[in-house]
Structure formats: C-alpha cells, structure tokens
Design a protein around this motif. Sequence first.
Motif, PDB file in Angstrom:
ATOM      1  N   LYS A 140      49.780  36.217  33.544  1.00  0.00           N
ATOM      2  CA  LYS A 140      50.625  36.066  32.362  1.00  0.00           C
ATOM      3  C   LYS A 140      50.179  37.009  31.241  1.00  0.00           C
ATOM      4  N   ALA A 141      48.866  37.199  31.138  1.00  0.00           N
ATOM      5  CA  ALA A 141      48.326  38.093  30.104  1.00  0.00           C
ATOM      6  C   ALA A 141      48.447  39.565  30.494  1.00  0.00           C
ATOM      7  N   GLY A 142      48.782  39.849  31.765  1.00  0.00           N
ATOM      8  CA  GLY A 142      48.997  41.228  32.196  1.00  0.00           C
ATOM      9  C   GLY A 142      47.758  41.948  32.675  1.00  0.00           C
ATOM     10  N   PHE A 143      46.692  41.219  32.988  1.00  0.00           N
ATOM     11  CA  PHE A 143      45.452  41.862  33.424  1.00  0.00           C
ATOM     12  C   PHE A 143      45.459  42.215  34.909  1.00  0.00           C
ATOM     13  N   LEU A 144      46.298  41.564  35.696  1.00  0.00           N
ATOM     14  CA  LEU A 144      46.328  41.833  37.129  1.00  0.00           C
ATOM     15  C   LEU A 144      47.285  42.962  37.494  1.00  0.00           C
ATOM     16  N   THR A 145      48.097  43.395  36.568  1.00  0.00           N
ATOM     17  CA  THR A 145      49.043  44.461  36.831  1.00  0.00           C
ATOM     18  C   THR A 145      48.366  45.813  36.649  1.00  0.00           C
ATOM     19  N   ARG A 146      48.464  46.651  37.678  1.00  0.00           N
ATOM     20  CA  ARG A 146      47.874  47.979  37.587  1.00  0.00           C
ATOM     21  C   ARG A 146      48.759  48.846  36.710  1.00  0.00           C
ATOM     22  N   ASP A 147      48.147  49.537  35.756  1.00  0.00           N
ATOM     23  CA  ASP A 147      48.892  50.429  34.875  1.00  0.00           C
ATOM     24  C   ASP A 147      49.183  51.702  35.655  1.00  0.00           C
ATOM     25  N   SER A 148      50.431  51.900  36.033  1.00  0.00           N
ATOM     26  CA  SER A 148      50.787  52.970  36.962  1.00  0.00           C
ATOM     27  C   SER A 148      51.031  54.315  36.285  1.00  0.00           C
TER      28      SER A 148
END
Length: 143
Positions: free
Chosen positions: A113-121
């Motif tokens: 939810k906080a966006g830490f698991l999404t890789r910044d592409s």
Amino acid sequence: MAEKKTVKPAVKSKGVQFLGTGRRKKAIARVRLLPNGTGKITVNKVDIDKYFGLDTLKLIVRQPMEHTQTTTKYDVIVNVVGGGLSGQAGAIAHGISRALVLAEEGLKSELKKAGFLTRDSRMKERKKYGLKKARKASQFSKR
C-alpha cells in the motif's frame, strides 16, 4: 581410472536470515536481514553513515523499516553494485522491503500500500544519433 570424490560444501552456521533483492535504475542490491539485531545497517562492509553522505539517501534506505516499526528488530547487511548513490539507495529500500515480507507475515499489504514493493521501472533513455543527448538537439538554424 580415477575415482570421483564427493565433497560436501561447507555450511556456515549464521542462523536464520532473510534475503531480498532490490533494483533501481542500474543498481542491484542484495539484502540480508538478521533477526534479533539492533538496527545497524552495513552497506558494502561500510556503515551507512559513511557510505551515504546525504541524509535524504539514508532516509530513503530506512523508510521501509520505519514504516513497519521494525527498525530495531533487524540488522541489515547489504551488497550493492552498479548505478549511482541515488539508484543504490532506492535498490536497498526495495530489497529491504522484499526481505521484510519474508521475515514477517502481515507486512506485505502494508508495504504494498505504501509502494515499497513496486520496482521503480524508470530507466535512463538511450542517446540517439544526430543528437547531443537522448532528446537534446543542436539549435535549429534556418539559414
């Protein structure tokens, strides 16, 4: 004929540790979380305060642990290669959050939810021929 000897690999008894790989731009970070720690973060065998000069980069690295209140639960050991300091800080944060998901159940939804698991592409755009950089061209002259 020579007989083949089977050699068992040496096993180091370091106890339980949680591994996570993080990526950002050209940087790749291999992160190990050691439970029952004091919150010490070591990057490439150097303390985080010596490795990252800017406080903002240290803040980026510590964000996933502060968000989940696990700052003093784990020691973090990181090997990071490639990219610049900013990319390395983002890669470490990504790796820490991935390792935290393995370490504690129930943190995945909070970190996602906080966006830490999404890789910044976002990556650097390649340079095109005839231009000075990826998009910068020489000034147009009519005559």
